[in-house]
Design an enzyme around this catalytic site. Structure first.
Site, short mmCIF file in Angstrom:
data_model
loop_
_atom_site.label_atom_id
_atom_site.label_comp_id
_atom_site.label_asym_id
_atom_site.label_seq_id
_atom_site.Cartn_x
_atom_site.Cartn_y
_atom_site.Cartn_z
CD GLU A 33 -3.12 -0.24 0.07
OE1 GLU A 33 -3.08 0.24 -1.26
OE2 GLU A 33 -3.77 -1.16 0.31
CG HIS A 34 -0.11 4.81 0.75
ND1 HIS A 34 -0.62 6.10 0.08
CD2 HIS A 34 -1.27 4.50 1.24
CE1 HIS A 34 -1.63 6.40 0.45
NE2 HIS A 34 -2.30 5.38 1.32
CB THR A 35 4.65 0.57 -2.60
OG1 THR A 35 3.24 -0.39 -3.09
CG2 THR A 35 4.80 0.00 -1.29
CB SER A 67 -24.70 6.35 -13.99
OG SER A 67 -24.68 5.51 -12.76
CB SER A 130 -13.01 6.56 -10.17
OG SER A 130 -11.92 6.21 -9.19
CG ASP A 174 -6.53 2.12 -7.54
OD1 ASP A 174 -6.10 1.46 -6.98
OD2 ASP A 174 -6.96 3.29 -7.40
CE1 TYR A 224 -2.79 7.98 -3.06
CE2 TYR A 224 -2.22 9.58 -4.65
CZ TYR A 224 -2.36 8.35 -4.04
OH TYR A 224 -1.68 7.35 -5.15
C1 GLA Z 1 -5.34 4.92 -4.09
C2 GLA Z 1 -4.57 5.14 -5.45
C3 GLA Z 1 -3.61 3.94 -5.86
C4 GLA Z 1 -2.66 3.75 -4.82
C5 GLA Z 1 -3.48 3.38 -3.34
C6 GLA Z 1 -2.46 3.32 -2.19
O1 GLA Z 1 -6.29 3.61 -4.29
O2 GLA Z 1 -5.42 5.34 -6.50
O3 GLA Z 1 -2.84 4.44 -6.83
O4 GLA Z 1 -1.59 4.76 -4.38
O5 GLA Z 1 -4.49 4.56 -3.12
O6 GLA Z 1 -1.77 2.11 -2.22
#
Ligand code: GLA
Length: 388
Positions: A33-35, A67, A130, A174, A224
């Site tokens: 996560e957050h990598t 939608s 999204s 994502d 973020y």
């Molecule tokens: C969100 C962002 C991803 C990622 C995560 C954290 O989902 O869209 O790109 O940075 O946070 O892992």
């Protein structure tokens, strides 16, 4: 489901001649996560719920989008000659951004089209609704306009739409998970090289349970971006003596040895999370391949602690869900997933204990936080595609 959506299409757009159906999943990240904006590894998978779409081409240059999830907004209509992000167009800015990204690459979307969307991903829960609508739109464009483009390019264009048209500075995880997902597998993706590898998720007598805090992410976007810049600052400090392009290139030992280079103690904590989490992801995938689920679960727990204490992106709702999960019988591992600050946790729970897990964690969460959490026992599905 598709049959019903085609009927809805008829009701909204007059008839259902020459329509086709498409789907893109949501995603959950198991670890890493957050990598993804630090040149590290991630390990997400696509889910079986997501965004459905029914679409057909038009003869003029108008795009008409509807939608079922935002029925009150009616049909949102715009011309291909006016692709701007408009507040009033709300959710439709996501598909619009994808058309904009395709046109940016001269992929020549020269005719309008109409689409009915329906998503069953809980909104704002951090399961990537999204990115899911972006990828389903990419698949629609490829199909309607016979564009010769592969999935990785569509992942790129969807991310471009999110970064430049929507203005959210996300990494690639994502869109990649949603585009490239594969049934029963998670994807180990090195965000530095974009090399990836599928790993089968065979949990035997356990399942993946997603718990939703039902807290909307709210301030998440600014936080973020703040985390991103703190990591970038730490990297710049390290680059004064080290020849590296991203935090993902460092081992834990290398970071500790060069700790003194990072001026700000908060920035060090952020970099520490990025480096340790990246290594943890590699260890977790190795454990999984060796069928050592217990180690995998333990590394999920460590990931949460690091996100809570060093990266500071959890908050009381996520911490409560995870800490309650850790107390439960049959829980192999549990952590927050996604950007944090709200949204969901992901847990691996032995099947025979899932009912108790939902009952106990749910009751205690409501008592402490004052509102309900939601729970979903999920399956890993395929990536974005046209449906038969
Ligand atoms: C969100 C962002 C991803 C990622 C995560 C954290 O989902 O869209 O790109 O940075 O946070 O892992």
């Amino acid at each position: 489901m598709v049959k019903e959506l085609i009927e809805d299409f008829s009701r909204v757009f007059g008839d259902c001649k020459e329509v086709n159906a498409y789907f893109a999943p949501g995603r959950v990240n198991l670890i890493g996560e957050h990598t993804d904006y630090n040149g590290g590894n991630v390990f997400p998978c696509a889910l079986t719920f997501g965004t459905y779409a029914v679409a057909r081409k038009r003869e003029d240059r108008n795009v008409r989008l509807y939608s079922k999830n935002f029925d009150e907004l009616g049909i949102i209509e715009f011309s291909l000659d006016k692709l701007e992000n408009l507040k009033a167009h709300d959710w439709a800015n996501y598909p619009k951004g994808v058309i904009w990204a395709f046109n940016n690459l001269n992929l020549n979307i020269d005719k309008g089209f109409e689409v009915l969307f329906y998503g069953n991903i809980p909104n704002g829960a951090g399961l990537s609704s999204s990115a899911s609508i972006e990828l389903v739109t990419s698949v629609i464009l490829k199909d309607l306009f016979n564009i010769d483009i592969d999935m990785i390019k569509m992942v790129d264009l969807s991310k471009l739409a999110e970064n430049k048209f929507i203005g959210v500075n996300c990494g690639i995880m994502d869109q990649f998970a949603i585009g490239m997902g594969k049934e029963k597998c998670a994807i180990l993706l090195d965000t530095n090289t974009l090399k990836y590898d599928y790993a089968e998720i065979d949990l035997e007598d356990a399942s993946i349970v997603i718990s939703n805090t039902n807290k909307r992410r709210g301030l998440a976007d600014s936080k973020y971006n703040e985390r991103r810049s703190q990591c970038e600052e730490a990297l710049r400090d390290l680059q004064k003596e080290l020849n590296i392009n991203s935090l993902g290139e460092l081992s834990e030992e290398e970071l500790e040895k060069n700790k003194h280079l990072i001026k700000d103690s908060i920035n060090f904590k952020r970099a520490k999370h990025a480096v340790y989490e990246n290594q943890r992801t590699l260890k977790a995938v190795k454990a999984l391949k060796e069928k050592d689920i217990l180690t995998f679960g333990k590394l999920m727990n460590d990931s949460h602690v690091s996100l809570r204490d060093d990266y500071e992106v959890t908050g009381i709702e996520l911490d409560t869900l995870v800490e309650l999960a850790w107390e439960e019988k049959g829980v192999i591992g549990s952590r927050m997933t996604g950007a944090g600050f709200g949204g969901c946790t992901v847990s691996i729970v032995k099947n025979e204990f899932i009912d108790d897990f939902i009952k106990h964690v749910g009751e205690k969460y409501r008592k402490k936080i004052g509102y309900e959490a939601s729970f979903y026992v999920v399956n890993i599905g395929d990536g974005a595609r046209k449906l038969d």
